[in-house]
Design a protein around this motif. Sequence first.
Motif, mmCIF file in Angstrom:
data_model
loop_
_atom_site.group_PDB
_atom_site.id
_atom_site.type_symbol
_atom_site.label_atom_id
_atom_site.label_comp_id
_atom_site.label_asym_id
_atom_site.label_seq_id
_atom_site.Cartn_x
_atom_site.Cartn_y
_atom_site.Cartn_z
ATOM 1 N N LEU A 1 0.744 -1.188 -0.091
ATOM 2 C CA LEU A 1 0.127 0.195 0.003
ATOM 3 C C LEU A 1 0.714 1.169 -0.097
ATOM 4 C CD1 LEU A 1 -2.228 -1.191 2.852
ATOM 5 C CD2 LEU A 1 -3.049 -1.050 0.351
ATOM 6 N N GLY A 2 0.420 2.165 -0.654
ATOM 7 C CA GLY A 2 1.161 3.801 -0.564
ATOM 8 C C GLY A 2 0.541 4.394 0.509
ATOM 9 N N LYS A 3 1.336 5.190 1.024
ATOM 10 C CA LYS A 3 0.743 6.064 2.545
ATOM 11 C C LYS A 3 -0.076 7.118 2.253
ATOM 12 C CE LYS A 3 4.516 5.381 5.913
ATOM 13 N NZ LYS A 3 3.705 4.733 6.924
ATOM 14 N N ARG A 4 0.044 7.459 1.076
ATOM 15 C CA ARG A 4 -1.175 8.563 0.451
ATOM 16 C C ARG A 4 -2.058 7.605 -0.287
ATOM 17 N NH1 ARG A 4 0.437 14.003 -1.311
ATOM 18 N NH2 ARG A 4 -2.026 14.404 -0.898
ATOM 19 N N SER A 5 -3.174 7.305 0.406
ATOM 20 C CA SER A 5 -3.898 6.097 -0.463
ATOM 21 C C SER A 5 -4.718 6.544 -1.475
ATOM 22 C CB SER A 5 -4.994 5.557 0.493
ATOM 23 O OG SER A 5 -5.613 6.562 1.237
ATOM 24 N N GLU A 6 -4.853 8.202 -1.594
ATOM 25 C CA GLU A 6 -5.859 8.694 -2.546
ATOM 26 C C GLU A 6 -5.006 8.834 -4.111
ATOM 27 O OE1 GLU A 6 -4.435 10.089 0.079
ATOM 28 O OE2 GLU A 6 -3.767 12.103 -0.536
ATOM 29 N N THR B 1 -1.296 3.805 -6.461
ATOM 30 C CA THR B 1 -1.652 2.682 -7.186
ATOM 31 C C THR B 1 -1.136 1.354 -6.563
ATOM 32 O OG1 THR B 1 -2.020 3.614 -9.221
ATOM 33 C CG2 THR B 1 -1.670 1.221 -9.458
ATOM 34 N N ASP B 2 -1.581 0.629 -6.044
ATOM 35 C CA ASP B 2 -1.106 -0.407 -5.032
ATOM 36 C C ASP B 2 -1.861 -1.592 -5.089
ATOM 37 O OD1 ASP B 2 -1.998 1.646 -2.233
ATOM 38 O OD2 ASP B 2 -3.227 0.108 -3.278
ATOM 39 N N SER B 3 -1.677 -2.572 -4.195
ATOM 40 C CA SER B 3 -2.558 -3.874 -4.234
ATOM 41 C C SER B 3 -4.014 -3.696 -4.107
ATOM 42 C CB SER B 3 -2.156 -4.816 -3.114
ATOM 43 O OG SER B 3 -0.703 -5.274 -3.086
ATOM 44 N N ARG B 4 -4.589 -2.657 -3.692
ATOM 45 C CA ARG B 4 -5.899 -2.319 -4.061
ATOM 46 C C ARG B 4 -6.419 -2.425 -5.464
ATOM 47 N NH1 ARG B 4 -6.537 3.364 -1.374
ATOM 48 N NH2 ARG B 4 -4.672 3.285 -2.739
ATOM 49 N N SER B 5 -5.536 -2.182 -6.508
ATOM 50 C CA SER B 5 -5.804 -2.412 -7.846
ATOM 51 C C SER B 5 -5.267 -3.477 -8.687
ATOM 52 C CB SER B 5 -5.549 -0.969 -8.507
ATOM 53 O OG SER B 5 -4.217 -0.626 -8.468
ATOM 54 N N PHE B 6 -3.849 -3.687 -8.353
ATOM 55 C CA PHE B 6 -3.301 -5.038 -8.698
ATOM 56 C C PHE B 6 -3.272 -6.249 -7.955
ATOM 57 C CE2 PHE B 6 0.785 -4.036 -6.450
ATOM 58 C CZ PHE B 6 1.125 -2.790 -6.921
ATOM 59 N N GLY B 7 -3.532 -6.040 -6.992
ATOM 60 C CA GLY B 7 -3.461 -7.314 -6.150
ATOM 61 C C GLY B 7 -2.381 -7.627 -5.208
ATOM 62 N N PRO B 8 -2.074 -8.731 -4.774
ATOM 63 C CA PRO B 8 -0.747 -9.304 -4.092
ATOM 64 C C PRO B 8 0.228 -9.356 -4.890
ATOM 65 C CG PRO B 8 -2.655 -11.095 -3.806
ATOM 66 C CD PRO B 8 -3.011 -10.097 -4.830
ATOM 67 N N VAL B 9 1.450 -8.834 -4.339
ATOM 68 C CA VAL B 9 2.706 -8.968 -4.957
ATOM 69 C C VAL B 9 3.529 -10.355 -4.453
ATOM 70 C CG1 VAL B 9 4.878 -8.125 -5.279
ATOM 71 C CG2 VAL B 9 3.026 -6.550 -5.001
ATOM 72 N N HIS C 1 4.609 6.583 -6.757
ATOM 73 C CA HIS C 1 3.361 6.982 -7.263
ATOM 74 C C HIS C 1 2.588 5.927 -8.248
ATOM 75 C CE1 HIS C 1 5.073 7.518 -11.281
ATOM 76 N NE2 HIS C 1 5.987 8.463 -10.803
ATOM 77 N N CYS C 2 1.473 6.223 -8.547
ATOM 78 C CA CYS C 2 0.951 5.349 -9.452
ATOM 79 C C CYS C 2 1.373 5.509 -10.581
ATOM 80 C CB CYS C 2 -0.721 6.038 -9.354
ATOM 81 S SG CYS C 2 -0.894 7.790 -9.899
ATOM 82 N N ASP C 3 1.026 4.465 -11.598
ATOM 83 C CA ASP C 3 1.661 4.111 -12.771
ATOM 84 C C ASP C 3 1.085 5.013 -13.993
ATOM 85 O OD1 ASP C 3 -0.161 0.955 -13.228
ATOM 86 O OD2 ASP C 3 -0.617 2.874 -12.531
#
Lengths: 112, 158
Positions: free
Chosen positions: A82-87, A90-98, B21-23
């Motif tokens: 997860l990123g610290k600034r969720s807003e 782009t992290d596991s919330r969109s691309f799933g587990p790593v 950051h986001c991609d």
Amino acid sequence: MTREPLQFTTKELLLWIVGKRKRYHVQGSSMEPLFQGSEEVLVKTAKKVSTGDIVVVRHPFKSLLLVKEVGSVLDNGSIIVLGKRSEMSTDSRSFGPVTTERIIGRVTSVLG
Amino acid sequence: MNNSALSFLKKIKPAPVVHAHCDGPCGVYDPAQARVAAEAVLSMTKKILDLERPSGNDKQQWVAYQNTLSRYIHIKEEEAQKTKKHLLVLWTDFFKPEHLEKFPNLHDVFWKAAKACSSCKVEVSLEHAEELLEHVQKIHNMFWEAKGKKVAWVLANG
């Protein structure tokens, strides 16, 4: 769990000199306030990481490296990042587990 | 690590980039975008108010006048909408709940600024256009104070 601060110590310098740490340049602001988006960090190569660790991973679908926080570790060793600034992250919330093979390592210090 | 040593190292051996950051392109926040658009609203409002109507019935002159007026109005509308959009991004993406402690009137300032954008579209009003710029200046001040930096409010048309 109290996490160790990411201080650049003499030990970190020595480990870097002998090749036990890799240097990366952070770009972007989704990890604010931890990273402002222009720091350099040292990373210890590792496949096993823990919740709360700051890690460098390969993006699951694109050829780029990401730096995120480990939100949780799954039974098979995959991690939710997860990123610290969720807003703006782009992290596991969109691309799933790593998966394990995509984990590069854990950030151990910030060079500045 | 010493800043000079790090700068030297970055030059001679750049490190691989890790993205925090986001991609896709991430928001790079700067209230200057809203300021420029708000200044354009003020500028176009002044131009519309200053535009002289043709004195006679010359068709060419009236066509030119209507064309110019239409374009000024169109640009005023566009720039007011852009101001609103830039303000919305700052309000929703940059400012966080903790900023409300420092700026308890934050939401009110943004609300009034957004309303001023609409007023500038609905009317040709120097008062509303100047009011809009004042609200954007307040947001500029809050933004840079939140970032811990001193950035002067400088108008492009100042």
